[in-house]
Design an enzyme around this catalytic site. Structure first.
Site, PDB file in Angstrom:
ATOM      1  CG  ASN A   1      54.045  46.046  38.495  1.00 35.88           C
ATOM      2  OD1 ASN A   1      54.734  46.485  37.560  1.00 35.88           O
ATOM      3  ND2 ASN A   1      53.567  46.925  39.370  1.00 35.88           N
TER       4      ASN A   1
ATOM      5  CE  LYS B   1      55.842  48.146  42.524  1.00 39.40           C
ATOM      6  NZ  LYS B   1      55.387  48.417  43.619  1.00 39.40           N
TER       7      LYS B   1
ATOM      8  CG  HIS C   1      50.289  50.099  40.329  1.00 40.27           C
ATOM      9  ND1 HIS C   1      50.695  50.683  41.509  1.00 40.27           N
ATOM     10  CD2 HIS C   1      50.619  48.854  40.509  1.00 40.27           C
ATOM     11  CE1 HIS C   1      51.361  49.967  42.404  1.00 40.27           C
ATOM     12  NE2 HIS C   1      51.265  48.794  41.682  1.00 40.27           N
TER      13      HIS C   1
ATOM     14  CD  GLU D   1      48.546  45.503  43.004  1.00 40.00           C
ATOM     15  OE1 GLU D   1      49.428  44.805  43.205  1.00 40.00           O
ATOM     16  OE2 GLU D   1      48.816  46.685  42.673  1.00 40.00           O
TER      17      GLU D   1
ATOM     18  N   GLY E   1      54.471  47.187  48.553  1.00 41.08           N
ATOM     19  CA  GLY E   1      55.871  47.472  48.888  1.00 41.08           C
ATOM     20  C   GLY E   1      56.338  47.958  50.231  1.00 41.08           C
TER      21      GLY E   1
ATOM     22  CB  SER F   1      53.826  42.848  51.107  1.00 44.30           C
ATOM     23  OG  SER F   1      54.341  44.191  51.007  1.00 44.30           O
TER      24      SER F   1
END
Ligand code: PEP
Length: 255
Positions: A8, A10, A98, A170, A176, A216
């Site tokens: 992904n 982003k 998401h 997630e 992140g 992560s």
């Protein structure tokens, strides 16, 4: 079931980045003989790069995914992109729900459920993201949150259709942040999600839905995560932006 490794990007990238990334990824994958027998690799760039990436990957067993979609087929929806438009570009997969969209764009479970149904209706593969915040986990509410997210979004979906979907767990606190869920924490939640699917859709369907972990993931932790029985792949943000970090994650996912 093959393991899914989904990148992904982003809101990162450029045409130049796509042009550099594709040969680097393909050359790296060529070193992993037979990789496509046990893994499915998907790249999800921003909308503007979907078409060029899909064209660059024609003939290769790598899928292209979007990061969002409208649930509507067409109309006065400025800035939106329909499932048919994605399919028209050669996109076959789409991330929905998401946590960044849930939080920053106030997407509700019902709204995400509409997207899920719209994608399944035209044969695209949705990746439904679910996951709790740190406060929810600290208050021992993580299972309840994930139960609600999974069950609300999959309301009015048939077992046959759901078997064509993917779920990504997630935890928001892991996205992140550099702090991944432990393999055991992730596996526990994946087993919980599988059980929810079993209760609602039956064991056969539950057994067919890949459940990915995201948050992560990096080359150092991917092997331990992938060694868990309920983890069928990973959704990778930051570490998918460079083929040097994405390739070892793929390698750890091969069986
Ligand atoms: C994500 O964006 O879905 C994600 C998991 O990001 P990161 O890997 O950077 O935590």
């Amino acid at each position: 079931m093959k393991n899914w490794i989904v990148g992904n990007w982003k809101m990162n990238g450029s045409q130049d980045a796509v042009t550099d990334y594709v040969p680097a990824l393909l050359n790296g994958l060529a070193e992993f003989t037979g990789w496509e027998k046990s893994a499915r690799v998907v790249l999800c760039p921003p909308y503007p790069y979907l078409g060029m990436l899909a064209r660059a990957l024609i003939g290769y067993p790598i899928a292209v995914g979007a990061q969002n979609v409208s649930a509507q087929p067409q109309g006065a929806l400025t800035g939106e992109v329909s499932p048919h438009m994605l399919a028209d570009l050669g996109v076959t997969v789409c991330i929905i729900g998401h946590s960044e969209r849930r939080r920053q764009f106030a997407e509700s479970d019902d709204f995400i459920g509409e997207k899920l149904r719209a994608l399944l209706e035209i044969g695209l593969t949705p990746i439904l993201c679910v996951g709790e915040t740190l406060a929810e986990r600290d208050a021992a509410g993580h299972m309840d949150v994930v139960r609600r997210q999974v069950l609300r979004a999959t309301e009015d979906v048939s077992a046959e259709a759901l078997a064509r979907a993917i779920i990504a767990y997630e935890p928001v606190w892991a996205i992140g942040t550099g702090v991944n869920a432990t393999p055991e924490q992730a596996n526990e939640m994946h087993a919980f999600i599988r059980n929810l699917l079993d209760e609602r859709f039956g064991a056969e369907t539950a057994g067919r839905v890949p459940i990915l972990y995201g948050g992560s993931v990096n080359p150092a932790n991917a092997g331990a995560l992938m060694s868990q029985p309920e983890i069928n792949g990973t959704l990778v943000g930051g570490a998918s932006l460079k083929s040097e970090t994405f390739l070892p994650i793929i390698e750890h996912s091969l069986t």
